[in-house]
Design a protein around this motif. Structure first.
Motif, PDB file in Angstrom:
ATOM      1  N   ARG A   1       1.048  -1.103   0.101  1.00  0.00           N
ATOM      2  CA  ARG A   1       0.051  -0.066   0.070  1.00  0.00           C
ATOM      3  C   ARG A   1       0.817   1.303  -0.137  1.00  0.00           C
ATOM      4  O   ARG A   1       1.742   1.328   0.784  1.00  0.00           O
ATOM      5  N   VAL A   2       0.475   2.114  -0.786  1.00  0.00           N
ATOM      6  CA  VAL A   2       1.108   3.450  -0.934  1.00  0.00           C
ATOM      7  C   VAL A   2       0.220   4.517  -0.818  1.00  0.00           C
ATOM      8  O   VAL A   2      -0.979   4.516  -1.360  1.00  0.00           O
ATOM      9  N   THR A   3       0.385   5.490  -0.056  1.00  0.00           N
ATOM     10  CA  THR A   3      -0.268   6.553   0.146  1.00  0.00           C
ATOM     11  C   THR A   3       0.020   7.638  -0.551  1.00  0.00           C
ATOM     12  O   THR A   3       1.156   8.186  -0.389  1.00  0.00           O
ATOM     13  N   GLU A   4      -0.874   8.198  -1.496  1.00  0.00           N
ATOM     14  CA  GLU A   4      -0.644   9.342  -2.175  1.00  0.00           C
ATOM     15  C   GLU A   4      -1.754  10.396  -1.954  1.00  0.00           C
ATOM     16  O   GLU A   4      -2.950  10.190  -1.661  1.00  0.00           O
ATOM     17  N   TYR A   5      -1.311  11.622  -2.219  1.00  0.00           N
ATOM     18  CA  TYR A   5      -2.213  13.013  -2.115  1.00  0.00           C
ATOM     19  C   TYR A   5      -2.546  13.481  -3.320  1.00  0.00           C
ATOM     20  O   TYR A   5      -1.612  13.994  -3.908  1.00  0.00           O
ATOM     21  N   VAL A   6      -3.614  13.760  -3.921  1.00  0.00           N
ATOM     22  CA  VAL A   6      -4.226  14.249  -5.054  1.00  0.00           C
ATOM     23  C   VAL A   6      -5.289  15.138  -4.982  1.00  0.00           C
ATOM     24  O   VAL A   6      -6.201  14.774  -4.160  1.00  0.00           O
ATOM     25  N   ASP A   7      -4.812  16.402  -5.178  1.00  0.00           N
ATOM     26  CA  ASP A   7      -5.849  17.384  -4.987  1.00  0.00           C
ATOM     27  C   ASP A   7      -6.420  17.563  -3.512  1.00  0.00           C
ATOM     28  O   ASP A   7      -7.547  17.797  -3.230  1.00  0.00           O
ATOM     29  N   GLY A   8      -5.601  17.238  -2.383  1.00  0.00           N
ATOM     30  CA  GLY A   8      -5.868  17.483  -1.055  1.00  0.00           C
ATOM     31  C   GLY A   8      -6.445  16.312  -0.697  1.00  0.00           C
ATOM     32  O   GLY A   8      -6.897  16.180   0.604  1.00  0.00           O
ATOM     33  N   ASN A   9      -6.684  15.239  -1.341  1.00  0.00           N
ATOM     34  CA  ASN A   9      -7.362  14.005  -1.075  1.00  0.00           C
ATOM     35  C   ASN A   9      -6.345  12.912  -0.776  1.00  0.00           C
ATOM     36  O   ASN A   9      -5.438  12.788  -1.473  1.00  0.00           O
ATOM     37  N   ARG A  10      -6.580  12.124   0.233  1.00  0.00           N
ATOM     38  CA  ARG A  10      -5.478  11.051   0.691  1.00  0.00           C
ATOM     39  C   ARG A  10      -6.034   9.861  -0.082  1.00  0.00           C
ATOM     40  O   ARG A  10      -7.234   9.344   0.128  1.00  0.00           O
ATOM     41  N   LEU A  11      -5.293   8.990  -0.806  1.00  0.00           N
ATOM     42  CA  LEU A  11      -5.595   7.829  -1.600  1.00  0.00           C
ATOM     43  C   LEU A  11      -4.667   6.846  -1.014  1.00  0.00           C
ATOM     44  O   LEU A  11      -3.507   6.952  -1.138  1.00  0.00           O
ATOM     45  N   ALA A  12      -5.221   5.689  -0.764  1.00  0.00           N
ATOM     46  CA  ALA A  12      -4.613   4.423  -0.070  1.00  0.00           C
ATOM     47  C   ALA A  12      -4.519   3.707  -1.499  1.00  0.00           C
ATOM     48  O   ALA A  12      -5.547   2.977  -1.907  1.00  0.00           O
ATOM     49  N   LEU A  13      -3.504   3.460  -2.134  1.00  0.00           N
ATOM     50  CA  LEU A  13      -3.203   2.727  -3.426  1.00  0.00           C
ATOM     51  C   LEU A  13      -2.759   1.072  -2.952  1.00  0.00           C
ATOM     52  O   LEU A  13      -1.615   0.951  -2.458  1.00  0.00           O
ATOM     53  N   HIS A  14      -3.636   0.059  -3.467  1.00  0.00           N
ATOM     54  CA  HIS A  14      -3.054  -1.231  -3.089  1.00  0.00           C
ATOM     55  C   HIS A  14      -2.817  -1.789  -4.337  1.00  0.00           C
ATOM     56  O   HIS A  14      -3.315  -1.462  -5.579  1.00  0.00           O
ATOM     57  N   ARG A  15      -1.486  -2.738  -4.169  1.00  0.00           N
ATOM     58  CA  ARG A  15      -1.282  -3.352  -5.349  1.00  0.00           C
ATOM     59  C   ARG A  15      -0.464  -4.729  -4.860  1.00  0.00           C
ATOM     60  O   ARG A  15       0.292  -4.878  -3.999  1.00  0.00           O
ATOM     61  N   TRP A  16      -1.030  -5.874  -5.480  1.00  0.00           N
ATOM     62  CA  TRP A  16      -0.240  -7.121  -5.034  1.00  0.00           C
ATOM     63  C   TRP A  16       1.196  -7.191  -5.483  1.00  0.00           C
ATOM     64  O   TRP A  16       1.268  -6.917  -6.974  1.00  0.00           O
ATOM     65  N   MET A  17       2.136  -7.681  -4.823  1.00  0.00           N
ATOM     66  CA  MET A  17       3.647  -7.634  -5.487  1.00  0.00           C
ATOM     67  C   MET A  17       4.102  -9.195  -5.174  1.00  0.00           C
ATOM     68  O   MET A  17       3.946  -9.409  -3.848  1.00  0.00           O
TER      69      MET A  17
END
Length: 140
Positions: A14-30
């Motif tokens: 999981r990587v947390t990104e901030y886009v336009d002031g919104n917090r997004l938790a991005l999940h990816r199987w590795m």
């Protein structure tokens, strides 16, 4: 070729990104582990179950102290994959453990190095066309 079995371990990164002031938790199987198994399918299935019950994901291992024993919920999916949810303090990680049979293996082969003349010609000429992408047999 004899059947070679493997246990594959994937971690939900999981990587947390901030886009336009919104917090997004991005999940990816590795894919984090490819473990060859001695024996056949039965040994691979037993090893996969053991990995689901005992594998410690990196996210949890980084914060573990000696003597810690994380909480774990292990699920067996209908397709035979094991999914484990591992928790320690405020950290949570998910892993997916599956078995796989090796069906093809091909060693890489490198072209011989270019001569000086070929290198000079290559610098002056346009690059060769890219190889065609894969397409199902029978399609142009």
């Amino acid at each position: 070729m004899t059947a070679e079995w493997y246990v594959l371990i994937e971690e939900d990164t999981r990587v947390t990104e901030y886009v336009d002031g919104n917090r997004l938790a991005l999940h990816r199987w590795m894919l984090t582990g490819t473990h060859p198994i001695e024996g056949g399918e039965a040994q691979a299935l037993a090893a996969a179950e053991d990995a689901a019950l005992h594998y410690l994901p990196d996210t949890i291992a980084r914060h573990a102290k000696p003597g810690d024993e994380p909480g774990r919920h292990v699920l067996l999916a209908q397709d035979g994959a094991w999914v484990a949810i591992v928790r320690q303090r405020r950290h949570e990680a998910r892993i997916r453990v599956t078995t796989a049979r090796l069906t093809h293996s091909h060693e890489e082969k490198e072209a011989p190095p270019k001569t000086l003349g070929e290198s000079l010609r290559g610098a002056l000429q346009a690059p060769p066309p890219a190889p065609n992408p894969w397409a199902p047999p029978g399609r142009p």
